[in-house]
Write a protein that holds these residues in place. Structure first.
Motif, PDB file in Angstrom:
ATOM      1  N   ALA A  97       4.689  -7.249 -50.511  1.00  0.00           N
ATOM      2  CA  ALA A  97       4.088  -5.918 -50.622  1.00  0.00           C
ATOM      3  C   ALA A  97       3.834  -5.549 -52.076  1.00  0.00           C
ATOM      4  O   ALA A  97       2.809  -4.946 -52.409  1.00  0.00           O
ATOM      5  N   ILE A  98       4.757  -5.915 -52.965  1.00  0.00           N
ATOM      6  CA  ILE A  98       4.590  -5.579 -54.386  1.00  0.00           C
ATOM      7  C   ILE A  98       3.418  -6.361 -54.976  1.00  0.00           C
ATOM      8  O   ILE A  98       2.623  -5.819 -55.752  1.00  0.00           O
ATOM      9  N   GLN A  99       3.276  -7.626 -54.606  1.00  0.00           N
ATOM     10  CA  GLN A  99       2.182  -8.424 -55.150  1.00  0.00           C
ATOM     11  C   GLN A  99       0.817  -7.918 -54.704  1.00  0.00           C
ATOM     12  O   GLN A  99      -0.197  -8.223 -55.324  1.00  0.00           O
ATOM     13  N   ALA A 118       5.001  -1.654 -63.942  1.00  0.00           N
ATOM     14  CA  ALA A 118       6.205  -0.890 -63.611  1.00  0.00           C
ATOM     15  C   ALA A 118       5.856   0.501 -63.078  1.00  0.00           C
ATOM     16  O   ALA A 118       6.460   0.979 -62.111  1.00  0.00           O
ATOM     17  N   GLU A 119       4.865   1.149 -63.678  1.00  0.00           N
ATOM     18  CA  GLU A 119       4.460   2.478 -63.209  1.00  0.00           C
ATOM     19  C   GLU A 119       3.868   2.421 -61.805  1.00  0.00           C
ATOM     20  O   GLU A 119       4.127   3.308 -60.981  1.00  0.00           O
ATOM     21  N   ALA A 120       3.070   1.386 -61.512  1.00  0.00           N
ATOM     22  CA  ALA A 120       2.484   1.273 -60.172  1.00  0.00           C
ATOM     23  C   ALA A 120       3.557   1.060 -59.110  1.00  0.00           C
ATOM     24  O   ALA A 120       3.488   1.638 -58.012  1.00  0.00           O
ATOM     25  N   ILE A 121       4.573   0.251 -59.421  1.00  0.00           N
ATOM     26  CA  ILE A 121       5.652   0.017 -58.454  1.00  0.00           C
ATOM     27  C   ILE A 121       6.478   1.277 -58.269  1.00  0.00           C
ATOM     28  O   ILE A 121       6.814   1.661 -57.128  1.00  0.00           O
ATOM     29  N   ASN A 122       6.799   1.971 -59.346  1.00  0.00           N
ATOM     30  CA  ASN A 122       7.581   3.199 -59.233  1.00  0.00           C
ATOM     31  C   ASN A 122       6.803   4.304 -58.529  1.00  0.00           C
ATOM     32  O   ASN A 122       7.381   5.118 -57.791  1.00  0.00           O
ATOM     33  N   ARG A 123       5.497   4.360 -58.746  1.00  0.00           N
ATOM     34  CA  ARG A 123       4.678   5.385 -58.098  1.00  0.00           C
ATOM     35  C   ARG A 123       4.601   5.153 -56.593  1.00  0.00           C
ATOM     36  O   ARG A 123       4.499   6.093 -55.812  1.00  0.00           O
ATOM     37  N   THR A 124       4.704   3.894 -56.164  1.00  0.00           N
ATOM     38  CA  THR A 124       4.594   3.581 -54.739  1.00  0.00           C
ATOM     39  C   THR A 124       5.937   3.608 -54.031  1.00  0.00           C
ATOM     40  O   THR A 124       6.040   4.105 -52.898  1.00  0.00           O
ATOM     41  N   TYR A 125       6.992   3.119 -54.700  1.00  0.00           N
ATOM     42  CA  TYR A 125       8.281   2.960 -54.028  1.00  0.00           C
ATOM     43  C   TYR A 125       9.379   3.825 -54.623  1.00  0.00           C
ATOM     44  O   TYR A 125      10.539   3.680 -54.251  1.00  0.00           O
ATOM     45  N   GLY A 126       9.063   4.667 -55.570  1.00  0.00           N
ATOM     46  CA  GLY A 126      10.051   5.575 -56.111  1.00  0.00           C
ATOM     47  C   GLY A 126      10.468   5.212 -57.520  1.00  0.00           C
ATOM     48  O   GLY A 126      10.439   4.033 -57.913  1.00  0.00           O
ATOM     49  N   ALA A 127      10.867   6.252 -58.259  1.00  0.00           N
ATOM     50  CA  ALA A 127      11.269   6.045 -59.649  1.00  0.00           C
ATOM     51  C   ALA A 127      12.523   5.176 -59.722  1.00  0.00           C
ATOM     52  O   ALA A 127      13.422   5.279 -58.881  1.00  0.00           O
TER      53      ALA A 127
END
Length: 389
Positions: free
Chosen positions: A262-264, A225-234
């Protein structure tokens, strides 16, 4: 002039040494900071989690394999093979008389199984596995007749037919001697089934996408979850629990495909594996995780061997004796020996390498290792989950 020159040279030499020492310190600090910031191990999200709703489905069917070289089912012991063949012949307009019972040797009743991949569309080909359910000796060289493959809901999703490829072989002689390599009563048909119906998937529906972790772990779910939020926003992703992560997705199906791709591709350092020891008591296989630790403990393990030797003695009657008989008198020799018990000691915080080295030094077998691990667990010295399968 010479004194002044020597003074200047010594001063410059001393200043250069101080500068070199300072630069070495800076280099050490930079290397340390780089080693700290660099992740130890990172995997792509596609290797850590699966998308909810994207899954395979099991298919199964019942069919006939024909064209065998006398290695098919014996109809006296597998009457359903003859019944299946008669029903098939009726569909082609051939009626077998009621008083005639065909004696088949070149046909075998089989089960046909397959895995229907996610997003499989009608017309695509999938592999099937064929296995005998009767007493056929081999299905090598057989031809699988058209077999419908059904899902758990009873609907037909594929049709299978083709030549069976068998990796095993069986040979026997008239004396009863036989040789068998692998299993010849089962085989595969590469691209042997054609998909006839697609399975509806929830991936194309609107709403959030859910990533289900292959191995549930709170740390891994949080880091994803942190990696996705860091890349695409909180707020883009949130960990639902230790096994699932919810991700906001677009409504357009094409955009959802590109978004999930992209997320994978993001890399995440998974959490540490749990301290676990897995023991297979049937095969003697022992797998020890890297996080297993042992508190101070002393272990002594030995084995007792009992050897029984039978030496029969023959008792002959005396010469010229009347009614004397030769008698066999059994004589048993029993010996009990105990191998020297080796003792070794585990220090505090012993890791996996030390455990394996200590066990190898005393020459313990896998069975001995299982007994040692179980005793350490009972003594409270093994700080790991002991799983026996």
């Amino acid at each position: 002039m010479n004194a002044q020159t020597s003074f200047d040279r010594s001063t410059l030499r001393r200043l250069a040494g101080r500068a070199l020492s300072a630069w070495r310190g800076v280099a050490i600090v930079l290397c340390a900071s780089l080693s700290v910031n660099q992740p130890v191990h990172a995997d792509k999200i596609r290797d850590l989690a699966q998308v909810a709703g994207v899954r395979t489905n099991q298919l199964i069917g019942y069919g006939l394999v024909v064209g065998l070289d006398g290695s098919g089912d014996q109809t006296t012991q597998a009457p359903f093979t003859t019944q299946s063949l008669e029903n098939m012949l009726v569909q082609f307009g051939i009626t077998v008389p009621a008083n005639v019972r065909p004696q088949l040797k070149n046909a075998a009743a089989v089960t046909v199984t397959a895995q229907l991949p996610a997003f499989a569309k009608p017309g695509q080909m999938i592999d099937v596995t064929v296995a005998s359910i009767g007493n056929a000796k081999s299905i090598r060289g057989g031809e699988l007749l058209m077999t419908p493959l059904r899902g758990a809901d009873g609907n037909v999703y594929a049709m299978a037919q083709g030549s069976v490829v068998v990796g095993g072989i069986t040979a026997s002689g008239k004396s009863g001697s036989s040789v068998q390599v692998n299993i010849s009563a089962s085989g595969r048909v590469p691209n042997g089934a054609t998909v006839e119906r697609a399975v509806a998937s929830s991936f194309t529906n609107g709403g959030d996408l859910v990533l289900n972790l292959n191995t549930a772990d709170f740390t891994t779910a949080t880091r994803i979850a942190e990696a996705i939020n860091r890349t695409y926003g909180a707020g883009t992703a949130s960990a639902m629990d230790g096994g699932s992560v919810s991700v906001r997705g677009p409504l357009d199906p094409a955009q959802r495909v590109a978004w999930m791709g992209a997320i994978q591709g993001l890399e995440v350092a998974p959490g540490d594996a749990p301290a676990r020891v897995v023991v297979n008591s049937r095969t003697g296989t022992v797998v020890i995780g890297s996080e297993v630790r042992v508190t101070p403990a002393a272990v002594a393990h030995g084995s007792i061997q009992v050897t029984i030797t039978e030496t029969p003695q023959v008792s002959q009657p005396g010469p010229f004796s009347k009614g004397g008989q030769t008698v066999v008198v059994p004589q048993s020799d029993i010996q009990v020996s105990e191998d020297g018990a080796h003792m070794f000691k585990f220090g505090p915080g012993t890791n996996l390498d030390t455990i394996v080295r200590a066990v190898n030094q005393v020459g313990a077998s896998p069975t001995d290792l299982i007994s040692i691990l179980q005793a350490l667990k009972q003594a409270g010295a093994l700080h790991a989950e002991l799983v026996v399968i």
